[in-house]
Design an enzyme around this catalytic site. Structure first.
Site, PDB file in Angstrom:
ATOM      1  N   CYS A 111      45.394  37.242  33.147  1.00 12.50           N
ATOM      2  CA  CYS A 111      46.026  37.949  32.175  1.00 12.50           C
ATOM      3  C   CYS A 111      47.362  38.519  31.712  1.00 12.50           C
ATOM      4  O   CYS A 111      48.449  39.051  31.170  1.00 12.50           O
ATOM      5  CB  CYS A 111      45.272  39.540  32.150  1.00 12.50           C
ATOM      6  SG  CYS A 111      45.660  40.991  33.373  1.00 12.50           S
ATOM      7  N   TYR A 138      47.732  46.536  32.285  1.00 13.93           N
ATOM      8  CA  TYR A 138      47.561  45.832  33.598  1.00 13.93           C
ATOM      9  C   TYR A 138      47.978  44.814  33.948  1.00 13.93           C
ATOM     10  O   TYR A 138      48.044  44.850  35.198  1.00 13.93           O
ATOM     11  CB  TYR A 138      45.477  45.548  33.505  1.00 13.93           C
ATOM     12  CG  TYR A 138      44.880  45.292  34.361  1.00 13.93           C
ATOM     13  CD1 TYR A 138      44.868  45.604  35.373  1.00 13.93           C
ATOM     14  CD2 TYR A 138      44.735  43.781  34.856  1.00 13.93           C
ATOM     15  CE1 TYR A 138      44.601  45.215  36.600  1.00 13.93           C
ATOM     16  CE2 TYR A 138      44.178  43.097  35.572  1.00 13.93           C
ATOM     17  CZ  TYR A 138      43.547  43.653  37.153  1.00 13.93           C
ATOM     18  OH  TYR A 138      43.714  43.106  37.964  1.00 13.93           O
ATOM     19  N   LYS A 142      50.031  44.270  37.576  1.00 15.93           N
ATOM     20  CA  LYS A 142      50.300  42.897  38.339  1.00 15.93           C
ATOM     21  C   LYS A 142      51.206  41.878  38.331  1.00 15.93           C
ATOM     22  O   LYS A 142      51.879  41.228  38.863  1.00 15.93           O
ATOM     23  CB  LYS A 142      49.156  41.990  38.071  1.00 15.93           C
ATOM     24  CG  LYS A 142      47.001  42.988  37.685  1.00 15.93           C
ATOM     25  CD  LYS A 142      47.711  42.688  39.512  1.00 15.93           C
ATOM     26  CE  LYS A 142      45.859  43.134  39.943  1.00 15.93           C
ATOM     27  NZ  LYS A 142      45.947  43.276  41.161  1.00 15.93           N
ATOM     28  N   HIS A 181      33.569  42.528  33.387  1.00 14.33           N
ATOM     29  CA  HIS A 181      34.375  41.539  32.991  1.00 14.33           C
ATOM     30  C   HIS A 181      33.237  40.383  32.103  1.00 14.33           C
ATOM     31  O   HIS A 181      31.962  40.836  32.297  1.00 14.33           O
ATOM     32  CB  HIS A 181      34.834  40.258  33.933  1.00 14.33           C
ATOM     33  CG  HIS A 181      36.015  41.287  34.438  1.00 14.33           C
ATOM     34  ND1 HIS A 181      36.450  41.961  35.648  1.00 14.33           N
ATOM     35  CD2 HIS A 181      37.745  41.481  33.574  1.00 14.33           C
ATOM     36  CE1 HIS A 181      37.592  42.371  35.914  1.00 14.33           C
ATOM     37  NE2 HIS A 181      37.462  41.523  34.358  1.00 14.33           N
TER      38      HIS A 181
END
Length: 317
Positions: A111, A138, A142, A181
């Site tokens: 993502c 998020y 990352k 998910h």
């Protein structure tokens, strides 16, 4: 594997990827493996992390721990996702370097690539366009972890790098009704529909988005392979190259679960990124490929779900 075994710390061994990586390490003959649960070592607490590394001094670190969740959790809790994940990356990467670790693998997420990235997505696509809004917090966390690995490599010579997996599913997946998910969420719902006898299951979105999935045990094996063989730094994709639409995935899971009702789609709900398949040519050129096809992996995943998640009546907690 090297002749002299490294002391290996796997952060996040209770999670899906961390657990798979630990199994892969033991299957490859690693015996000096250190793990800690979240209650034993809160990775978002700097003092605890510093003390752990000073006492244990692992040679290799695989950072698979993270606060993770599906599209709903990411959209509803962006502050939690960015704060906790930045803290985890900052604390672990810095403490590992300061206490003599020689290698560190940071687990990223696909993502982090731009929402409209050219497909298949190469490692050079990072930061070339806007992120998917539903999980941007998020993703930024990352990206920060990946950049931290690069910065410590440049300034301190620390052999830290980032692995970018495609969508991971499988053994140890999270089946929470709100925070899972897509594969786990669909499996839970279709299993419940079979048990309760529902005639129809409505699925978020149009069903048209395309996704690439990799089985948990394959990404665990890839992490160990890269720890042993990869020396270039930066980041490297690790995916299956197997792309399906959400509608195709739902139909496959329906078959695995044995649900005989109808599947419908709700286009009023968000689809997320329209397509996301990664360019896995670099890891493939090194000699690594996954060994599990999607249908086979989903069957293993459902067996694990029935044994560990579903109760005696076949229902879910």
């Amino acid at each position: 594997m090297m002749d002299e075994q490294p002391k290996l710390f796997i952060a996040g061994h209770r999670g899906m990827v961390g657990g798979a990586t630990e199994r892969a390490a033991r299957n490859r003959g690693y015996s000096d493996i250190v793990t800690r649960t979240r209650s034993e070592l809160p990775l978002d607490d700097k003092a605890s992390v510093d003390q752990f590394f000073a006492e244990q001094r692992p040679d290799w670190v695989i950072l698979a721990a993270a606060k993770v969740g599906g599209i709903v959790a990411n959209d509803e809790q962006p502050a939690d996702f960015i704060r906790e994940n930045i803290l985890i990356a900052t604390n672990v990467i810095d403490a590992a370097w300061r206490n003599g670790a020689t290698r560190l693998l940071f687990l990223g997420s696909s993502c982090i690539y731009p929402r409209e990235a050219e497909q298949p997505i190469s490692e050079t696509s990072l930061l070339t366009g806007p992120l998917e809004p539903t999980n941007s917090a998020y993703a930024v966390a990352k990206i920060a972890g990946k950049e931290m690995c690069d910065a410590y490599r440049k300034q301190h010579g620390f052999d830290a790098f980032t692995v970018m997996p495609s969508n991971v599913y499988g053994i140890g997946d999270n089946f929470h009704p709100d925070h899972s998910h897509v594969a786990a969420g669909l499996m839970r719902r279709l299993h419940a529909a079979k048990v309760e006898g529902y005639e129809e299951v409505a699925i978020w979105g149009t069903g048209r988005p395309l996704r690439e999935f990799i089985f948990s045990e394959d990404i665990g094996d890839a992490c160990l392979f890269l720890m042993e063989n990869y020396r270039e730094g930066g980041m490297i994709n690790a995916g299956s190259g197997e792309e399906v639409s959400i509608a195709e995935l739902a139909a496959m899971i329906r078959d695995v679960v044995g649900y005989e009702g109808r599947l419908t789609f709700d286009p009023s709900k968000p689809d997320g990124t329209p397509r996301k398949i990664m360019d896995n040519s670099r890891i493939k050129a090194m000699g690594w490929e996954p060994s599990t096809q999607l249908r086979e992996g989903l069957a293993h995943m459902y067996d694990w779900f029935l044994e560990h998640i579903a109760d005696a009546k076949g229902q879910t907690a």
